[in-house]
Design an enzyme around this catalytic site. Structure first.
Site, PDB file in Angstrom:
ATOM      1  N   HIS A   5     -13.335   2.021  -0.690  1.00 58.41           N
ATOM      2  CA  HIS A   5     -13.300   1.005   0.372  1.00 58.41           C
ATOM      3  C   HIS A   5     -13.837  -0.342  -0.119  1.00 58.41           C
ATOM      4  O   HIS A   5     -14.252  -1.187   0.677  1.00 58.41           O
ATOM      5  CB  HIS A   5     -14.118   1.438   1.609  1.00 58.41           C
ATOM      6  CG  HIS A   5     -13.570   2.609   2.337  1.00 58.41           C
ATOM      7  ND1 HIS A   5     -14.374   3.537   2.968  1.00 58.41           N
ATOM      8  CD2 HIS A   5     -12.292   3.026   2.539  1.00 58.41           C
ATOM      9  CE1 HIS A   5     -13.624   4.458   3.531  1.00 58.41           C
ATOM     10  NE2 HIS A   5     -12.361   4.184   3.276  1.00 58.41           N
ATOM     11  N   GLU A  25     -15.143  -0.980  14.661  1.00 59.83           N
ATOM     12  CA  GLU A  25     -14.723  -2.149  15.440  1.00 59.83           C
ATOM     13  C   GLU A  25     -14.546  -1.839  16.921  1.00 59.83           C
ATOM     14  O   GLU A  25     -14.663  -2.749  17.766  1.00 59.83           O
ATOM     15  CB  GLU A  25     -13.405  -2.700  14.882  1.00 59.83           C
ATOM     16  CG  GLU A  25     -13.526  -3.291  13.488  1.00 59.83           C
ATOM     17  CD  GLU A  25     -12.167  -3.587  12.870  1.00 59.83           C
ATOM     18  OE1 GLU A  25     -11.208  -3.851  13.635  1.00 59.83           O
ATOM     19  OE2 GLU A  25     -12.050  -3.554  11.627  1.00 59.83           O
ATOM     20  N   GLU A  35      -7.994  -5.778   4.719  1.00 61.62           N
ATOM     21  CA  GLU A  35      -7.845  -5.456   3.303  1.00 61.62           C
ATOM     22  C   GLU A  35      -6.600  -6.096   2.703  1.00 61.62           C
ATOM     23  O   GLU A  35      -6.599  -6.479   1.527  1.00 61.62           O
ATOM     24  CB  GLU A  35      -7.806  -3.936   3.133  1.00 61.62           C
ATOM     25  CG  GLU A  35      -9.138  -3.278   3.477  1.00 61.62           C
ATOM     26  CD  GLU A  35      -9.047  -1.763   3.583  1.00 61.62           C
ATOM     27  OE1 GLU A  35      -9.425  -1.088   2.617  1.00 61.62           O
ATOM     28  OE2 GLU A  35      -8.602  -1.284   4.646  1.00 61.62           O
ATOM     29  N   ARG A  60      -2.419  -2.175  -3.689  1.00 64.27           N
ATOM     30  CA  ARG A  60      -3.648  -1.419  -3.545  1.00 64.27           C
ATOM     31  C   ARG A  60      -3.575  -0.207  -4.474  1.00 64.27           C
ATOM     32  O   ARG A  60      -2.637   0.577  -4.418  1.00 64.27           O
ATOM     33  CB  ARG A  60      -3.821  -0.938  -2.105  1.00 64.27           C
ATOM     34  CG  ARG A  60      -5.097  -0.104  -1.928  1.00 64.27           C
ATOM     35  CD  ARG A  60      -5.060   0.738  -0.673  1.00 64.27           C
ATOM     36  NE  ARG A  60      -6.285   1.522  -0.531  1.00 64.27           N
ATOM     37  CZ  ARG A  60      -6.336   2.733  -0.005  1.00 64.27           C
ATOM     38  NH1 ARG A  60      -5.231   3.304   0.436  1.00 64.27           N
ATOM     39  NH2 ARG A  60      -7.480   3.377   0.094  1.00 64.27           N
ATOM     40  N   ASN A  88       0.887  -1.172   0.000  1.00 68.03           N
ATOM     41  CA  ASN A  88       0.000   0.000   0.000  1.00 68.03           C
ATOM     42  C   ASN A  88       0.920   1.216   0.000  1.00 68.03           C
ATOM     43  O   ASN A  88       1.487   1.585   1.025  1.00 68.03           O
ATOM     44  CB  ASN A  88      -0.904  -0.010   1.230  1.00 68.03           C
ATOM     45  CG  ASN A  88      -1.937   1.114   1.208  1.00 68.03           C
ATOM     46  OD1 ASN A  88      -1.828   2.056   0.421  1.00 68.03           O
ATOM     47  ND2 ASN A  88      -2.920   1.029   2.071  1.00 68.03           N
ATOM     48  N   ARG A  90     -13.502  15.063   6.765  1.00 64.60           N
ATOM     49  CA  ARG A  90     -14.281  15.300   5.543  1.00 64.60           C
ATOM     50  C   ARG A  90     -15.747  15.526   5.885  1.00 64.60           C
ATOM     51  O   ARG A  90     -16.299  14.893   6.788  1.00 64.60           O
ATOM     52  CB  ARG A  90     -14.157  14.128   4.579  1.00 64.60           C
ATOM     53  CG  ARG A  90     -12.755  13.865   4.093  1.00 64.60           C
ATOM     54  CD  ARG A  90     -12.714  12.679   3.141  1.00 64.60           C
ATOM     55  NE  ARG A  90     -11.422  12.012   3.193  1.00 64.60           N
ATOM     56  CZ  ARG A  90     -11.228  10.723   2.947  1.00 64.60           C
ATOM     57  NH1 ARG A  90     -12.251   9.948   2.629  1.00 64.60           N
ATOM     58  NH2 ARG A  90     -10.025  10.210   3.016  1.00 64.60           N
TER      59      ARG A  90
END
Length: 401
Positions: free
Chosen positions: A185, A338, A389, A96, A8, A246
């Protein structure tokens, strides 16, 4: 051994994970930060962890000029601390990539043409695709002769129906400038929706699931039989839920208003909505943990930020339940989803009439694995599923090599 190296790559960072795929165990994971840092600020920081019964972690600092140099640092750490690359050489490297536009619908073996397309799509993800491409180029130098596979955040949402991905603006203009909902996502939403079916011991094809990926970035996804049919992020990751910094959804005329009245230009508006809004803009705290703490201490701004955050989640849950024609499972994942029992209970409070409930004891338990937090008799299963991921990227790599 059948290992996959997952990369990533950010503009100034490189995250990696080496996964042994026969049992899906992590052999090593690491992070190289401040790539390209120069001047008096000094060196880059490299942290590598070797999991296992006796987990070990090592941190070092040294100059790292670019991503090519970062891979050399990573390989040097493997030589020094393990695991041995000779014994665990990857069969593929998975990357990714944030934006695949309308061109990439699944994991794709990297070719020169694929890299050209990733670069072209950078106009839709200027902060991410160029950095992702830097990582691919550097990895191909470090690991020649094996497949490199791009896994796109947008790919899972390629199944959105036209009614869900089309914006109601001039059709010719939208087509010319590639304006539509892409969603993000996707790797997480795919992994979590499949893990939910596995946990519930039900066929994926029969489940109607709402996945709530709640981290610093946040998105909701309606999954029907394992297929994404709606998602909250749009052309960019700005649309949808309230996030750490955001804004999420807002009336687009607000931008015109702030331009006319406050004199804010395009760059200032971009900065405002992406980096100075959300929880940070409302409360002064960009981290949900700080917002919850401040709200508990009577901070009115923090309480309002939390209320707005929860209101927006509930709005999407209701919309997606209606769009799916019912819901079998609602799944919380990512850092906030989570770990924050306050968010989980607050987001679904008042939905008992729709068969959606959270058991207080289960919700506040210290358990951190996959778990059900709704009562057994509740028609809708409310679950917490930690996302992974990196593992999903590694799995997808193997499907194309």
């Amino acid at each position: 051994m059948s290992t996959v190296l997952v990369i990533n790559s950010g503009s100034s960072s490189l995250k990696y994970q080496l996964i042994e795929m026969t049992n899906e165990s992590v052999l090593a994971n690491g992070l190289i930060e401040r790539i390209g840092a120069g001047g008096d600020t000094g060196s880059s920081k490299h942290t590598v962890t070797l999991p296992g019964s006796e987990a070990r972690s090592f941190t070092s600092e040294h100059p790292v000029a670019d991503h090519t140099e970062a891979f050399k640092v990573m390989l040097a750490a493997f030589d020094k601390h393990g695991p041995s690359m000779a014994e665990n050489h990857p069969v593929a490297v998975g990357h990714r990539v944030v934006h695949g536009g309308k061109r990439f619908f699944g994991p794709t073996v990297v070719t020169d043409l694929v890299k050209i397309n990733i670069e072209d799509l950078a106009e839709l993800a200027p902060l991410h695709n160029p950095a992702n491409l830097d990582g691919i180029n550097a990895a191909q130098v470090a690991f020649p002769g094996i497949p490199h596979v791009a896994v796109f955040d947008t790919a899972f949402h390629a199944t959105l129906p036209p009614a869900a991905y089309t914006y109601a603006i001039d059709a010719g203009l939208a087509d010319k400038y590639r304006v539509r909902r892409y969603g993000f996502h996707g790797t997480s939403h795919k992994f979590v929706s499949e893990a939910a079916a596995e946990y519930l011991e039900r066929p994926l094809g029969e489940l109607k699931t709402i996945v709530l990926h709640l981290g610093n970035g946040a998105s909701a996804c309606a999954v029907d039989g394992g297929v994404s049919v709606d998602t909250s992020m749009g052309l960019t990751p700005l649309e949808g839920l309230v996030m750490g910094t955001r804004s999420g959804d807002l009336d687009p005329a607000i931008l015109f208003h702030l331009n006319r009245k406050a004199g804010l230009g395009f760059a200032e508006l971009d900065e405002l909505l992406n980096r100075k809004s959300g929880l940070l803009g409302l409360s002064g705290h960009g981290d949900m943990r700080d917002v919850v703490t401040a709200a508990g201490e009577g901070d009115a701004d923090a309480q309002l930020a939390l209320d707005v955050y929860l209101h927006r989640i509930k709005h999407y849950v209701g919309a997606y339940a209606a769009g799916l024609g019912g819901v079998d499972a609602i799944v919380f994942t990512a850092g906030v989803g989570e770990n924050s029992d306050v968010v989980r209970s607050g987001a679904l409070a008042g939905l008992e009439a729709f068969g959606i409930a959270v058991d207080p004891e289960r919700n506040t338990s210290g358990h951190r694995g996959r778990r059900r937090i709704s009562p057994d008799e509740s028609p809708v299963a409310v679950l917490v599923i930690p996302t992974n991921e990196e593992l999903e990227i590694a799995r997808q790599c193997l499907t194309v090599i």
